[in-house]
Design a protein around this motif. Structure first.
Motif, PDB file in Angstrom:
ATOM      1  N   SER A 134       0.756   3.596   2.362  1.00  0.00           N
ATOM      2  CA  SER A 134       1.000   4.132   3.694  1.00  0.00           C
ATOM      3  C   SER A 134       1.281   3.015   4.696  1.00  0.00           C
ATOM      4  CB  SER A 134      -0.206   4.949   4.170  1.00  0.00           C
ATOM      5  OG  SER A 134      -0.043   5.309   5.519  1.00  0.00           O
ATOM      6  N   GLY A 171       0.833  -1.199   0.000  1.00  0.00           N
ATOM      7  CA  GLY A 171       0.000   0.000   0.000  1.00  0.00           C
ATOM      8  C   GLY A 171       0.862   1.240   0.000  1.00  0.00           C
ATOM      9  N   ASP A 184      -2.064   0.506  11.345  1.00  0.00           N
ATOM     10  CA  ASP A 184      -3.364   0.689  12.005  1.00  0.00           C
ATOM     11  C   ASP A 184      -4.319  -0.464  11.679  1.00  0.00           C
ATOM     12  OD1 ASP A 184      -2.505   3.035  13.183  1.00  0.00           O
ATOM     13  OD2 ASP A 184      -3.471   4.334  11.682  1.00  0.00           O
ATOM     14  N   GLU A 185      -4.307  -0.925  10.425  1.00  0.00           N
ATOM     15  CA  GLU A 185      -5.160  -2.049  10.031  1.00  0.00           C
ATOM     16  C   GLU A 185      -4.774  -3.318  10.797  1.00  0.00           C
ATOM     17  OE1 GLU A 185      -4.543  -2.358   5.842  1.00  0.00           O
ATOM     18  OE2 GLU A 185      -5.808  -0.632   5.364  1.00  0.00           O
ATOM     19  N   HIS A 195       1.763   3.554   7.770  1.00  0.00           N
ATOM     20  CA  HIS A 195       1.013   3.899   8.972  1.00  0.00           C
ATOM     21  C   HIS A 195      -0.410   3.357   8.908  1.00  0.00           C
ATOM     22  CE1 HIS A 195       4.303   6.347  10.343  1.00  0.00           C
ATOM     23  NE2 HIS A 195       4.329   6.951   9.163  1.00  0.00           N
ATOM     24  N   ARG A 196      -1.039   3.500   7.759  1.00  0.00           N
ATOM     25  CA  ARG A 196      -2.397   2.970   7.599  1.00  0.00           C
ATOM     26  C   ARG A 196      -2.385   1.447   7.757  1.00  0.00           C
ATOM     27  NH1 ARG A 196      -4.857   5.677   3.306  1.00  0.00           N
ATOM     28  NH2 ARG A 196      -3.274   4.765   1.982  1.00  0.00           N
ATOM     29  N   ARG A 197      -1.380   0.795   7.168  1.00  0.00           N
ATOM     30  CA  ARG A 197      -1.295  -0.670   7.279  1.00  0.00           C
ATOM     31  C   ARG A 197      -1.059  -1.088   8.722  1.00  0.00           C
ATOM     32  NH1 ARG A 197      -3.535  -5.043   6.307  1.00  0.00           N
ATOM     33  NH2 ARG A 197      -2.175  -6.833   6.229  1.00  0.00           N
TER      34      ARG A 197
END
Length: 128
Positions: A10, A8, A16-17, A12-14
């Motif tokens: 990000s 992906g 968080d997921e 950071h987003r991963r």
């Protein structure tokens, strides 16, 4: 972190997921214990596995072993958090959901083929 999903844009987003997945997985396992699953194997059998939500029995034997080990580690964390109680009986670690408002008080174990609850000692580690 593509090892657990597509690449992906990000990290950071991963992250968080993955944290959300871990939180949800802990909640699913705590619910399974509260519903009466009392070993890592029995908890693992109640859960969906993989993104395709396969049953444990649909997985190859090696993957089943990994799933049960993963479940045992999550149950260790739930015990550390005080959300389940654990004890050993006959060389098998058992869990109960008495601490999360589950089916029995902590320190009680119900054999698979009995309606009678048995009191067993529950050792808890002192807080650190």
């Amino acid at each position: 972190m593509p090892a657990h999903g597509p690449v992906g844009d990000s990290v950071h987003r991963r992250a968080d997921e993955l944290l959300a997945h871990h939180r949800d997985r802990l909640a699913e396992m705590a619910a399974a214990v509260g519903a009466g699953a009392w070993t890592a194997y029995l908890v693992a059998r109640t859960l969906p596995w993989t993104r395709r939500r396969r049953t444990l029995d649909d997985r190859p034997p090696y993957h089943r072993m990994l799933a049960v080990n993963d479940t045992a580690l999550h149950l260790d964390l739930l015990a550390e958090q005080g959300r389940v109680a654990t004890h050993r009986m006959g060389g098998v670690r058992h869990v109960d959901g008495g601490l999360i408002g589950g089916c029995m008080p902590a320190g009680t174990w119900r054999p698979a083929r009995s309606d009678r609850a048995i009191q067993v000692p529950v050792r808890r580690s002192p807080p650190q």
